[in-house]
Design a protein around this motif. Structure first.
Motif, PDB file in Angstrom:
ATOM      1  N   VAL A   1      31.370  39.864  46.770  1.00 37.01           N
ATOM      2  CA  VAL A   1      31.259  41.287  47.193  1.00 37.01           C
ATOM      3  C   VAL A   1      32.715  41.650  47.737  1.00 37.01           C
ATOM      4  N   THR A   2      33.594  40.688  48.443  1.00 38.68           N
ATOM      5  CA  THR A   2      34.796  41.257  48.620  1.00 38.68           C
ATOM      6  C   THR A   2      35.705  41.433  47.372  1.00 38.68           C
ATOM      7  N   GLY A   3      35.533  40.592  46.497  1.00 41.32           N
ATOM      8  CA  GLY A   3      36.151  40.690  45.131  1.00 41.32           C
ATOM      9  C   GLY A   3      35.901  42.062  44.721  1.00 41.32           C
ATOM     10  N   SER A   4      34.784  42.266  44.545  1.00 46.29           N
ATOM     11  CA  SER A   4      34.196  43.586  43.920  1.00 46.29           C
ATOM     12  C   SER A   4      34.983  44.892  44.796  1.00 46.29           C
ATOM     13  N   ILE A   5      34.924  44.896  46.119  1.00 51.83           N
ATOM     14  CA  ILE A   5      35.570  45.830  46.686  1.00 51.83           C
ATOM     15  C   ILE A   5      37.223  45.968  46.330  1.00 51.83           C
ATOM     16  N   TRP A   6      37.625  44.739  46.398  1.00 53.00           N
ATOM     17  CA  TRP A   6      39.055  44.601  45.957  1.00 53.00           C
ATOM     18  C   TRP A   6      39.446  45.199  44.824  1.00 53.00           C
ATOM     19  N   GLY A   7      38.582  44.820  43.748  1.00 53.44           N
ATOM     20  CA  GLY A   7      38.682  45.337  42.425  1.00 53.44           C
ATOM     21  C   GLY A   7      38.537  46.807  42.313  1.00 53.44           C
ATOM     22  N   HIS A   8      37.909  47.520  43.238  1.00 54.20           N
ATOM     23  CA  HIS A   8      37.508  48.952  43.051  1.00 54.20           C
ATOM     24  C   HIS A   8      38.658  49.589  43.225  1.00 54.20           C
ATOM     25  N   ILE A   9      39.523  49.140  44.339  1.00 58.57           N
ATOM     26  CA  ILE A   9      40.836  49.744  44.552  1.00 58.57           C
ATOM     27  C   ILE A   9      41.891  49.440  43.601  1.00 58.57           C
ATOM     28  N   ILE A  10      42.301  48.058  43.258  1.00 60.26           N
ATOM     29  CA  ILE A  10      43.193  47.560  42.312  1.00 60.26           C
ATOM     30  C   ILE A  10      42.993  47.903  40.927  1.00 60.26           C
ATOM     31  N   TRP A  11      41.548  47.729  40.400  1.00 57.07           N
ATOM     32  CA  TRP A  11      41.472  47.829  38.956  1.00 57.07           C
ATOM     33  C   TRP A  11      40.781  49.118  38.776  1.00 57.07           C
ATOM     34  N   GLY A  12      40.308  49.868  39.928  1.00 52.38           N
ATOM     35  CA  GLY A  12      39.513  51.050  39.591  1.00 52.38           C
ATOM     36  C   GLY A  12      37.996  50.835  39.152  1.00 52.38           C
ATOM     37  N   ILE A  13      37.604  49.777  39.101  1.00 50.57           N
ATOM     38  CA  ILE A  13      36.237  49.311  38.727  1.00 50.57           C
ATOM     39  C   ILE A  13      35.618  48.583  39.803  1.00 50.57           C
ATOM     40  N   TRP A  14      34.328  48.493  39.865  1.00 47.11           N
ATOM     41  CA  TRP A  14      33.556  47.675  40.856  1.00 47.11           C
ATOM     42  C   TRP A  14      33.468  46.331  40.150  1.00 47.11           C
ATOM     43  N   TRP A  15      33.189  46.328  38.893  1.00 50.56           N
ATOM     44  CA  TRP A  15      33.102  44.924  38.267  1.00 50.56           C
ATOM     45  C   TRP A  15      33.553  44.882  37.009  1.00 50.56           C
ATOM     46  N   THR A  16      34.170  43.799  36.560  1.00 52.24           N
ATOM     47  CA  THR A  16      34.528  43.554  35.402  1.00 52.24           C
ATOM     48  C   THR A  16      34.231  42.277  34.773  1.00 52.24           C
ATOM     49  N   TRP A  17      33.881  41.993  33.423  1.00 55.77           N
ATOM     50  CA  TRP A  17      33.620  40.733  33.100  1.00 55.77           C
ATOM     51  C   TRP A  17      34.804  39.896  32.814  1.00 55.77           C
ATOM     52  N   ASP A  18      35.367  39.545  33.822  1.00 56.50           N
ATOM     53  CA  ASP A  18      36.882  38.733  33.932  1.00 56.50           C
ATOM     54  C   ASP A  18      36.153  37.451  34.000  1.00 56.50           C
ATOM     55  N   ALA A  19      37.076  36.481  33.392  1.00 56.65           N
ATOM     56  CA  ALA A  19      36.608  34.934  33.511  1.00 56.65           C
ATOM     57  C   ALA A  19      36.278  34.303  34.678  1.00 56.65           C
ATOM     58  N   ARG A  20      36.924  34.715  35.952  1.00 56.79           N
ATOM     59  CA  ARG A  20      36.364  33.995  37.158  1.00 56.79           C
ATOM     60  C   ARG A  20      35.470  34.805  37.978  1.00 56.79           C
ATOM     61  N   LEU A  21      35.218  35.957  37.817  1.00 57.77           N
ATOM     62  CA  LEU A  21      34.160  36.847  38.407  1.00 57.77           C
ATOM     63  C   LEU A  21      32.859  36.261  37.509  1.00 57.77           C
ATOM     64  N   THR A  22      32.878  36.038  36.367  1.00 55.94           N
ATOM     65  CA  THR A  22      31.718  35.683  35.468  1.00 55.94           C
ATOM     66  C   THR A  22      31.333  34.382  35.989  1.00 55.94           C
ATOM     67  N   ARG A  23      32.223  33.295  36.029  1.00 62.30           N
ATOM     68  CA  ARG A  23      31.809  32.006  36.713  1.00 62.30           C
ATOM     69  C   ARG A  23      31.275  31.999  37.842  1.00 62.30           C
ATOM     70  N   GLN A  24      31.998  32.637  38.891  1.00 60.85           N
ATOM     71  CA  GLN A  24      31.151  32.881  40.306  1.00 60.85           C
ATOM     72  C   GLN A  24      29.956  33.358  40.288  1.00 60.85           C
ATOM     73  N   PHE A  25      29.521  34.452  39.232  1.00 62.87           N
ATOM     74  CA  PHE A  25      28.324  35.127  39.114  1.00 62.87           C
ATOM     75  C   PHE A  25      27.319  34.256  38.659  1.00 62.87           C
ATOM     76  N   MET A  26      27.812  33.389  37.791  1.00 66.44           N
ATOM     77  CA  MET A  26      26.967  32.409  37.099  1.00 66.44           C
ATOM     78  C   MET A  26      26.525  31.242  38.010  1.00 66.44           C
ATOM     79  N   CYS A  27      27.629  30.771  39.019  1.00 66.71           N
ATOM     80  CA  CYS A  27      27.083  29.883  39.842  1.00 66.71           C
ATOM     81  C   CYS A  27      26.123  30.360  40.629  1.00 66.71           C
ATOM     82  N   PHE A  28      26.236  31.541  41.332  1.00 72.16           N
ATOM     83  CA  PHE A  28      25.431  32.133  42.050  1.00 72.16           C
ATOM     84  C   PHE A  28      23.971  32.156  41.351  1.00 72.16           C
TER      85      PHE A  28
END
Lengths: 234, 225, 49, 226
Positions: free
Chosen positions: D93-120
């Motif tokens: 969640v914090t990553g998503s909020i951070w990404g919204h400001i810095i990358w301009g999107i809530w979610w991206t299929w970035d390597a480590r995001l995907t990994r964390q999501f898969m673990c979850f």
């Protein structure tokens, strides 16, 4: 040496001890009737003897060897609540399969002989699903006796059988006993069991509270043993 | 060991024989795969070249959905009449019962895959014939991974309430590394541009090896309570 | 406050709220488990007699 | 005794977190390139590391359960996994909020995001399956099996994503690459310690509930037996 023995067997389901140090010995050639109320642990004990479940503590030995040994399992025949045959295989195919799994040397001959014994030879190619209830039960009995087991473990064998199957089972059990097999069976049909039994064990709350030869008192009055143990508080 | 392998073959033959008699899982799985294929052509309205870019991914989605129906049946087959008890009480070790079931499910899933591959090619105008043999190799490797983990979870969920729902929830996340590898290789093979696929192939092989070893070793704990 | 700071604030609150939510779930589950335990204990005692 | 330990751990963790919040808000200057939001790192990354740590603690407990059949390990495993899920969720969640400001999107299929999501997702299956099993021994054994499978899968997910991480937008891991500003190191560490303390307290509460649940199962069987 005992044919099959449980030595101080405990079995926990979670925190609940279904067996609390049950000790049971069946000498070769004996027929042990395992009595006890529902929930006393009869099925649990039989499943442990049949290696379907592991004791939490204690040990089961078959002719002095650990029951965990795979070769030992071929000496055991088990008949549980379910009939344990496949509905989509014919009677003959079912027996062939179990013969192969049980390492029976001549599977075909053994299967034929077993069908003969339970009187299903004429319908050997019929699928189990097409059989009547009684025929299915006889097939189950044939399956359990297929490999001429030295030890037979029967969980309430008479409960769901019809008359003909009971007769067949009785005959097979007597036959096995005369050949020196050892039988342990749990039962509610005390009268039927007592005719065969040489020994009686009473399981109460996971413990064997009585174990000894069957006496004539028991034969005449099936409720005798229960009453004896209900009278004294534990 | 030899006896164990032999028993595994007996179990596999029994499973296949009963399945071919009733065709419960096979019919459901093949027709499901075909429906998904038709739906894809509506869902993705793409040009031919664009479709090639996602062809491997879609193919494996079809396979993995079809696979769920197959592995789901694997241990449930033993539930009526308490047959599982009889198998466990027999002298064969738990791993050989498990291996037999994996082999049967593997064969069934391969059949579904081999039926749906030409249909997939036909409906979406994909050339699959040229790369058939390497593709078959990939299908064998990846299908093994899908079935060995799937049958392991089938054994796990056999006593679980709502097992049909539980199995995919546990199984699909686990398959992701395998599927990523298989999808990439498939796409490359179908498109016909080689490229370096060794990393993906290694992924698939490592997945197979690791989960084969783990499940064959741990299955004893699950089956004999 | 610009967007940057607002979202920084959101992020930190989210972290705290998630932990708080989990604690609330734990408390509720704890109560359910306890009442179930009491109910069963009473039943067992009654049946024992 | 147990109560005291839980409160001590929980309260000291919370105090540390509050102290750290003070440092982050008042003492540390804004990140040069990203502004205030850059400080999200100090909660985002420690949560991820705490979650990962706990996943691997859980698999150790699961292996221990299979070896010893001691239910204490099963309770510990499920407690730790649940807490790890909470931290992974914070991370996402914090990553998503951070990404919204810095990358301009809530979610991206970035390597480590995907990994964390898969673990979850992997461990979500674990947590969903548990209540569907009635018998405690079976539940514990099967859960241990699933936990070991899930943990074995994590390195593969990692590997799979590394093979195809052409689209990554994430900066390199700050700890491995040593790009973390020295002034940030202490708050980073404190965040992690605070998370582990709070996590341990929560896990201990959860262990108790798991033990109580086993007692309930046991009472049900007893009722059935009487």
């Amino acid at each position: 040496m005992s044919a099959i023995a449980a030595d101080g067997v405990w079995k926990y389901f979670g925190d609940y001890p279904a067996l609390r140090g049950a000790t049971l010995e069946a000498p070769p050639g004996a027929c042990v009737a395992l009595l006890g109320r529902n929930g006393a642990g009869k099925t649990t004990l039989l499943r442990i003897l049949a290696n379907l479940s592991r004791p939490s503590k204690g040990e089961v030995t078959v002719f002095g060897e650990s029951a965990r040994d795979e070769k030992v399992r071929a000496k055991i025949g088990y008949l549980g609540h379910g009939i344990g045959v496949y509905d989509d295989l014919s009677a003959y195919e079912n027996l062939i399969l179990f013969g192969q799994l049980m390492n029976v040397p001549d599977t075909k001959a053994a299967a034929e002989a077993a069908l003969e014994r339970v009187g299903l030879t004429r319908v050997r190619d019929g699928f189990a699903r097409e059989f009547s209830r009684g025929m299915r039960q006889r097939l189950a009995v044939a399956r359990a006796f297929l490999h001429n087991p030295e030890i037979l473990l029967l969980d309430e064998p008479f409960t769901s059988l019809d008359d003909r199957a009971i007769a067949v089972l009785h005959e097979l059990l007597r036959d096995a006993l005369s050949k020196g097999a050892t039988i342990v069976m749990s039962t509610h049909q005390i009268r039927e069991a007592m005719e065969l039994a040489t020994q009686v064990a009473l399981l109460e709350r996971g413990k064997i509270v009585h174990s000894g030869p069957r006496t004539d008192e028991m034969l005449g009055d099936p409720g005798w043993l229960y009453r004896k143990y209900e009278e004294k508080p534990k | 060991m030899k006896q164990g392998l032999l028993s595994a073959l007996f179990i596999a033959r029994k499973d296949l024989r009963t399945e071919f008699r009733t065709k419960e899982a096979l019919n459901a799985s093949v027709s499901f795969a075909l429906v998904v294929l038709v739906l894809f052509s509506f869902a993705f309205d793409l040009g031919r070249d664009e479709f090639y870019d996602i062809s491997g991914g879609l193919l494996w989605l079809v396979y993995v959905f079809a696979g769920a129906l197959i592995v789901n049946r694997s241990f449930i087959r033993e539930v009526p009449n308490d047959c599982l008890d009889v198998l466990i009480a027999s002298p064969m070790p738990a791993w050989s019962l498990f291996l037999g079931k994996v082999i049967a499910s593997f064969v069934l899933l391969m059949i579904v895959e081999l039926v749906s591959l030409p249909v997939y090619g036909l409906l979406n105008n994909i050339h699959w014939v040229d790369s058939f043999w390497p593709h078959l190799g990939l299908m064998i490797l990846a299908t093994w991974g899908i079935t060995i983990t799937g049958v392991a979870f089938s054994a796990v969920t056999v006593n679980v309430r709502l097992r049909e729902l539980m199995l995919p929830v546990l199984h699909y996340p686990m398959l992701i590394p395998l599927l990523i590898g298989a999808m990439q290789i498939s796409t490359a093979l179908l498109k016909g541009d080689g490229g370096d696929l060794s990393a993906d192939l290694r992924l698939v092989v490592v997945f197979d090896a690791m989960f084969s070893a783990l499940s064959l070793y741990l299955i004893e704990f699950i089956l004999v309570g | 406050m610009d967007l940057n700071q607002t979202y920084f604030f959101y992020g930190y609150s989210a972290a705290w709220l998630i932990v708080l939510g989990f604690i609330l779930i734990l408390i509720r589950r704890g109560q359910q488990i306890n009442s179930e335990l009491q109910r069963l204990k009473a039943l067992v005692e009654d049946k024992d007699k | 005794m147990r109560d005291k330990t839980i409160y001590t751990l929980g309260i000291s963790g919370t105090l540390l977190l509050l102290y750290n919040l003070h440092t982050i808000l008042m003492v540390l200057p804004d990140e040069a390139a990203q502004g205030t939001i850059g400080k999200m790192l100090l909660i985002h990354a420690p949560a991820a590391i705490a979650g990962m740590t706990l996943y691997f603690v859980a698999v150790a407990y699961s292996i221990m359960f299979l070896k010893t059949k001691n239910f204490a390990y099963d309770s510990a495993a499920v407690a730790v996994i649940e807490v790890a899920q909470v931290f992974t969720l914070i991370n996402l969640v914090t990553g998503s909020i951070w990404g919204h400001i810095i990358w301009g999107i809530w979610w991206t299929w970035d390597a480590r995001l995907t990994r964390q999501f898969m673990c979850f997702m992997l461990y979500l299956g674990y947590l969903l399956m548990r209540p569907a099993l009635n018998e405690a021994t079976q539940r514990a054994t099967i859960s241990a099996f699933v936990a070991i499978f899930a943990a074995a899968d994590i390195p593969l997910v990692w590997l799979a994503i590394r093979v195809h991480d052409a689209r990554t937008q994430h900066p390199g891991p700050v700890l491995e690459t040593g790009t973390l500003d020295p002034a940030w190191r202490i708050p980073f560490l404190i965040s992690w310690i605070a998370f582990m303390l709070i996590g341990s307290a929560l896990a201990m509460v959860r262990v108790r509930q798991e033990n109580a649940r086993r007692e309930i199962d046991s009472l049900r069987r007893e009722l059935h037996a009487i």
